[in-house]
Design a protein around this motif. Structure first.
Motif, PDB file in Angstrom:
ATOM      1  N   ARG A 112      -6.745 -35.322 -28.410  1.00 26.94           N
ATOM      2  CA  ARG A 112      -7.525 -34.086 -28.471  1.00 26.94           C
ATOM      3  C   ARG A 112      -6.861 -33.075 -29.407  1.00 26.94           C
ATOM      4  O   ARG A 112      -7.539 -32.402 -30.205  1.00 26.94           O
ATOM      5  CB  ARG A 112      -7.667 -33.490 -27.064  1.00 26.94           C
ATOM      6  CG  ARG A 112      -8.433 -32.184 -27.028  1.00 26.94           C
ATOM      7  CD  ARG A 112      -8.655 -31.746 -25.586  1.00 26.94           C
ATOM      8  NE  ARG A 112      -9.223 -30.416 -25.518  1.00 26.94           N
ATOM      9  CZ  ARG A 112     -10.529 -30.142 -25.666  1.00 26.94           C
ATOM     10  NH1 ARG A 112     -11.385 -31.110 -25.899  1.00 26.94           N
ATOM     11  NH2 ARG A 112     -10.960 -28.902 -25.579  1.00 26.94           N
ATOM     12  N   PHE A 113      -5.547 -32.980 -29.329  1.00 28.76           N
ATOM     13  CA  PHE A 113      -4.828 -32.033 -30.182  1.00 28.76           C
ATOM     14  C   PHE A 113      -4.962 -32.416 -31.661  1.00 28.76           C
ATOM     15  O   PHE A 113      -5.031 -31.546 -32.528  1.00 28.76           O
ATOM     16  CB  PHE A 113      -3.358 -31.970 -29.787  1.00 28.76           C
ATOM     17  CG  PHE A 113      -3.093 -31.301 -28.467  1.00 28.76           C
ATOM     18  CD1 PHE A 113      -4.108 -30.660 -27.773  1.00 28.76           C
ATOM     19  CD2 PHE A 113      -1.822 -31.315 -27.909  1.00 28.76           C
ATOM     20  CE1 PHE A 113      -3.873 -30.045 -26.555  1.00 28.76           C
ATOM     21  CE2 PHE A 113      -1.567 -30.701 -26.699  1.00 28.76           C
ATOM     22  CZ  PHE A 113      -2.591 -30.051 -26.016  1.00 28.76           C
ATOM     23  N   ILE A 114      -4.976 -33.711 -31.943  1.00 23.04           N
ATOM     24  CA  ILE A 114      -5.171 -34.154 -33.326  1.00 23.04           C
ATOM     25  C   ILE A 114      -6.530 -33.696 -33.834  1.00 23.04           C
ATOM     26  O   ILE A 114      -6.657 -33.247 -34.975  1.00 23.04           O
ATOM     27  CB  ILE A 114      -5.020 -35.685 -33.430  1.00 23.04           C
ATOM     28  CG1 ILE A 114      -3.548 -36.082 -33.232  1.00 23.04           C
ATOM     29  CG2 ILE A 114      -5.519 -36.203 -34.780  1.00 23.04           C
ATOM     30  CD1 ILE A 114      -3.344 -37.558 -32.981  1.00 23.04           C
ATOM     31  N   GLN A 115      -7.556 -33.791 -32.980  1.00 21.89           N
ATOM     32  CA  GLN A 115      -8.873 -33.331 -33.390  1.00 21.89           C
ATOM     33  C   GLN A 115      -8.860 -31.822 -33.686  1.00 21.89           C
ATOM     34  O   GLN A 115      -9.505 -31.357 -34.632  1.00 21.89           O
ATOM     35  CB  GLN A 115      -9.917 -33.655 -32.312  1.00 21.89           C
ATOM     36  CG  GLN A 115     -10.005 -35.127 -31.952  1.00 21.89           C
ATOM     37  CD  GLN A 115     -10.120 -36.033 -33.169  1.00 21.89           C
ATOM     38  OE1 GLN A 115     -10.989 -35.838 -34.016  1.00 21.89           O
ATOM     39  NE2 GLN A 115      -9.247 -37.024 -33.265  1.00 21.89           N
ATOM     40  N   LEU A 116      -8.129 -31.060 -32.879  1.00 20.64           N
ATOM     41  CA  LEU A 116      -7.969 -29.641 -33.169  1.00 20.64           C
ATOM     42  C   LEU A 116      -7.295 -29.443 -34.521  1.00 20.64           C
ATOM     43  O   LEU A 116      -7.680 -28.569 -35.311  1.00 20.64           O
ATOM     44  CB  LEU A 116      -7.133 -28.958 -32.077  1.00 20.64           C
ATOM     45  CG  LEU A 116      -7.805 -28.679 -30.736  1.00 20.64           C
ATOM     46  CD1 LEU A 116      -6.786 -28.119 -29.749  1.00 20.64           C
ATOM     47  CD2 LEU A 116      -8.965 -27.703 -30.904  1.00 20.64           C
ATOM     48  N   GLY A 117      -6.282 -30.274 -34.794  1.00 19.51           N
ATOM     49  CA  GLY A 117      -5.583 -30.172 -36.067  1.00 19.51           C
ATOM     50  C   GLY A 117      -6.484 -30.468 -37.250  1.00 19.51           C
ATOM     51  O   GLY A 117      -6.388 -29.824 -38.300  1.00 19.51           O
ATOM     52  N   LEU A 118      -7.380 -31.432 -37.096  1.00 17.62           N
ATOM     53  CA  LEU A 118      -8.327 -31.750 -38.163  1.00 17.62           C
ATOM     54  C   LEU A 118      -9.263 -30.578 -38.433  1.00 17.62           C
ATOM     55  O   LEU A 118      -9.620 -30.302 -39.581  1.00 17.62           O
ATOM     56  CB  LEU A 118      -9.129 -32.992 -37.801  1.00 17.62           C
ATOM     57  CG  LEU A 118      -8.345 -34.308 -37.674  1.00 17.62           C
ATOM     58  CD1 LEU A 118      -9.264 -35.425 -37.212  1.00 17.62           C
ATOM     59  CD2 LEU A 118      -7.674 -34.676 -38.989  1.00 17.62           C
ATOM     60  N   LEU A 119      -9.652 -29.880 -37.375  1.00 12.06           N
ATOM     61  CA  LEU A 119     -10.515 -28.714 -37.547  1.00 12.06           C
ATOM     62  C   LEU A 119      -9.769 -27.566 -38.226  1.00 12.06           C
ATOM     63  O   LEU A 119     -10.330 -26.850 -39.051  1.00 12.06           O
ATOM     64  CB  LEU A 119     -11.065 -28.267 -36.193  1.00 12.06           C
ATOM     65  CG  LEU A 119     -12.055 -29.242 -35.530  1.00 12.06           C
ATOM     66  CD1 LEU A 119     -12.368 -28.788 -34.112  1.00 12.06           C
ATOM     67  CD2 LEU A 119     -13.334 -29.357 -36.347  1.00 12.06           C
ATOM     68  N   VAL A 120      -8.501 -27.410 -37.891  1.00  5.68           N
ATOM     69  CA  VAL A 120      -7.683 -26.408 -38.579  1.00  5.68           C
ATOM     70  C   VAL A 120      -7.551 -26.774 -40.051  1.00  5.68           C
ATOM     71  O   VAL A 120      -7.652 -25.921 -40.942  1.00  5.68           O
ATOM     72  CB  VAL A 120      -6.292 -26.302 -37.923  1.00  5.68           C
ATOM     73  CG1 VAL A 120      -5.340 -25.463 -38.780  1.00  5.68           C
ATOM     74  CG2 VAL A 120      -6.395 -25.709 -36.524  1.00  5.68           C
TER      75      VAL A 120
END
Length: 211
Positions: free
Chosen positions: A172-180
């Motif tokens: 989930r955190f990786i997906q947040l990172g992709l959005l950033v």
């Protein structure tokens, strides 16, 4: 007499997780470099810790630290310890000036990193000219160290997620990172889909595919 060179931190990895697992290093050896293609292979193999470390190392520091704060908020753990430090970090993200960075350094130089907020604070503080106490001779940090510390913050936060196990939280955190990375979640806007401010000169790099 010649002035001695400023010493460098040679064992930066002792303060955070090892950079990459053996499986990830094997991927890098096969691809020839740490390219986005390698990142895709790491994700395909479910090496989420390695993916977080890769992203933290390749982001501009401002985006990496912002990503770390988002991950910390996403844990659902309620008000985090170190709220004052967190506010100082957010102030630096909004205005990454030497003054704001040095304020974090002066207020946290005695602290040994033990929490996600601590790791993020050190990542900012040690991006400056010295990692030593203000009254001591300067000691320059390893340039890789801020990224290592951001990765440590994110992995520590994943381990404290209230509703997800470690691997699911990391994913989930990786997906947040992709959005950033693509500017979909930005510190200057109240909503995730808002446009990036025209005054922001620190643009994301778009390193990673959103899929």
């Amino acid at each position: 007499m010649n002035k001695p060179e400023t010493p460098t931190l040679t064992n930066s990895m002792a303060l955070g997780p090892p950079l990459y697992s053996e499986a990830a290093r094997a991927i890098f050896a096969g691809t020839g470099d740490q390219s986005p293609a390698a990142f895709s292979q790491i994700m395909a193999k479910g090496l989420h810790s390695d993916a977080c470390r890769w992203m933290a190392a390749h982001f501009p520091l401002r985006h990496a630290v912002w990503w770390g704060l988002l991950c910390l908020e996403d844990t659902g753990a309620g008000p985090a310890q170190g709220a004052t430090t967190k506010n100082l970090i957010l102030r630096w993200i909004t205005d990454p000036s030497d003054t704001n960075r040095d304020q974090i350094h002066s207020q946290t130089w005695e602290n040994v990193p033990a929490s996600p907020v601590d790791y993020l604070a050190k990542a900012v503080a040690w991006s400056g000219p010295t990692m030593s106490a203000p009254h001591l001779p300067p000691v320059k940090a390893d340039p890789q160290l801020p990224g290592v510390l951001v990765a440590a913050a994110i992995e520590t936060a994943a381990g404290s997620h209230v509703s997800l196990d470690l691997e699911k939280a990391l994913h989930r955190f990786i997906q947040l990172g992709l959005l950033v990375d693509t500017g979909k979640i930005h510190w200057s806007q109240p909503t995730a889909n808002a446009d990036i401010s025209a005054n922001d000169k620190t643009q994301p790099q778009g390193l990673f595919p959103l899929n």
